[in-house]
Scaffold this active site. Sequence first.
Site, PDB file in Angstrom:
ATOM      1  N   LYS A  11       0.822  -1.216   0.000  1.00 26.84           N
ATOM      2  CA  LYS A  11       0.000   0.000   0.000  1.00 26.84           C
ATOM      3  C   LYS A  11       0.861   1.273   0.000  1.00 26.84           C
ATOM      4  O   LYS A  11       2.073   1.218   0.261  1.00 26.84           O
ATOM      5  CB  LYS A  11      -0.927  -0.026   1.219  1.00 26.84           C
ATOM      6  CG  LYS A  11      -1.918  -1.190   1.193  1.00 26.84           C
ATOM      7  CD  LYS A  11      -2.891  -1.102   2.365  1.00 26.84           C
ATOM      8  CE  LYS A  11      -3.856  -2.262   2.361  1.00 26.84           C
ATOM      9  NZ  LYS A  11      -4.841  -2.180   3.454  1.00 26.84           N
ATOM     10  N   PHE A  59     -15.248   4.112   7.249  1.00 22.82           N
ATOM     11  CA  PHE A  59     -13.904   4.489   6.813  1.00 22.82           C
ATOM     12  C   PHE A  59     -13.724   4.440   5.299  1.00 22.82           C
ATOM     13  O   PHE A  59     -12.619   4.634   4.804  1.00 22.82           O
ATOM     14  CB  PHE A  59     -12.853   3.603   7.504  1.00 22.82           C
ATOM     15  CG  PHE A  59     -13.031   2.118   7.288  1.00 22.82           C
ATOM     16  CD1 PHE A  59     -12.589   1.505   6.119  1.00 22.82           C
ATOM     17  CD2 PHE A  59     -13.632   1.329   8.261  1.00 22.82           C
ATOM     18  CE1 PHE A  59     -12.747   0.139   5.914  1.00 22.82           C
ATOM     19  CE2 PHE A  59     -13.794  -0.044   8.069  1.00 22.82           C
ATOM     20  CZ  PHE A  59     -13.352  -0.633   6.886  1.00 22.82           C
ATOM     21  N   ARG A  87      -2.508 -14.391   4.585  1.00 22.29           N
ATOM     22  CA  ARG A  87      -3.227 -13.701   5.673  1.00 22.29           C
ATOM     23  C   ARG A  87      -2.477 -13.901   6.992  1.00 22.29           C
ATOM     24  O   ARG A  87      -2.368 -12.984   7.805  1.00 22.29           O
ATOM     25  CB  ARG A  87      -4.656 -14.239   5.816  1.00 22.29           C
ATOM     26  CG  ARG A  87      -5.498 -14.124   4.568  1.00 22.29           C
ATOM     27  CD  ARG A  87      -6.176 -12.850   4.350  1.00 22.29           C
ATOM     28  NE  ARG A  87      -7.066 -12.426   5.395  1.00 22.29           N
ATOM     29  CZ  ARG A  87      -7.685 -11.248   5.388  1.00 22.29           C
ATOM     30  NH1 ARG A  87      -7.478 -10.390   4.396  1.00 22.29           N
ATOM     31  NH2 ARG A  87      -8.495 -10.904   6.352  1.00 22.29           N
ATOM     32  N   HIS A 117      -2.210  -5.532   1.637  1.00 15.80           N
ATOM     33  CA  HIS A 117      -3.537  -6.149   1.490  1.00 15.80           C
ATOM     34  C   HIS A 117      -3.329  -7.568   1.005  1.00 15.80           C
ATOM     35  O   HIS A 117      -2.426  -7.823   0.202  1.00 15.80           O
ATOM     36  CB  HIS A 117      -4.360  -5.378   0.446  1.00 15.80           C
ATOM     37  CG  HIS A 117      -5.595  -6.117  -0.002  1.00 15.80           C
ATOM     38  ND1 HIS A 117      -6.802  -6.003   0.654  1.00 15.80           N
ATOM     39  CD2 HIS A 117      -5.806  -6.998  -1.016  1.00 15.80           C
ATOM     40  CE1 HIS A 117      -7.696  -6.781   0.050  1.00 15.80           C
ATOM     41  NE2 HIS A 117      -7.110  -7.398  -0.972  1.00 15.80           N
TER      42      HIS A 117
END
Length: 140
Positions: A11, A59, A87, A117
């Site tokens: 990100k 958000f 994950r 992500h």
Amino acid sequence: MGTQDTLSIIKPDAMKLKYSGKIIDFIENKGFTIIAQKKIVLTKRQAEAFYTVHKERSFFNELVDFMISGPILVQIIEAQNAVSFYREIMGSTNPDEAEEGTIRKLYGTDIQCNAVHGSDSMENANIETSFFFSKLEMIK
Ligand code: CMP
């Protein structure tokens, strides 16, 4: 279960902090193979489409603004049980709560600027990888 592909995004926060090399190294050292990779800047419309599942969340606008705030590195990465394994090594959404030695613990800043992500299911991995890449861009 056999080999799977999953979508990884490094990100804008981690890109700005120049952590992309360290994160790629981390991912490869865990045994993932990078099948496709590109550096892009999302448009607002693309970010809204990618995060449409979160559109009712408080958000959402903040998340979209963050994700278009600078370049991101999108990757398709492959491993045994890639979705759940990635994950696991990313750690919890909130870096403060992430387990020691996970990507978000090492390189995340806060619940929004959390470095990476990863797709949360096989179904979403298929949707998300084809959101960013054509079959021609996947090198197996
Ligand atoms: P990710 O799980 O990759 O996808 C949804 C993103 O929304 C999440 O990472 C964070 O970047 C962001 N996010 C999740 N929860 C919050 C929150 N409470 N406040 C701000 N951003 C959030």
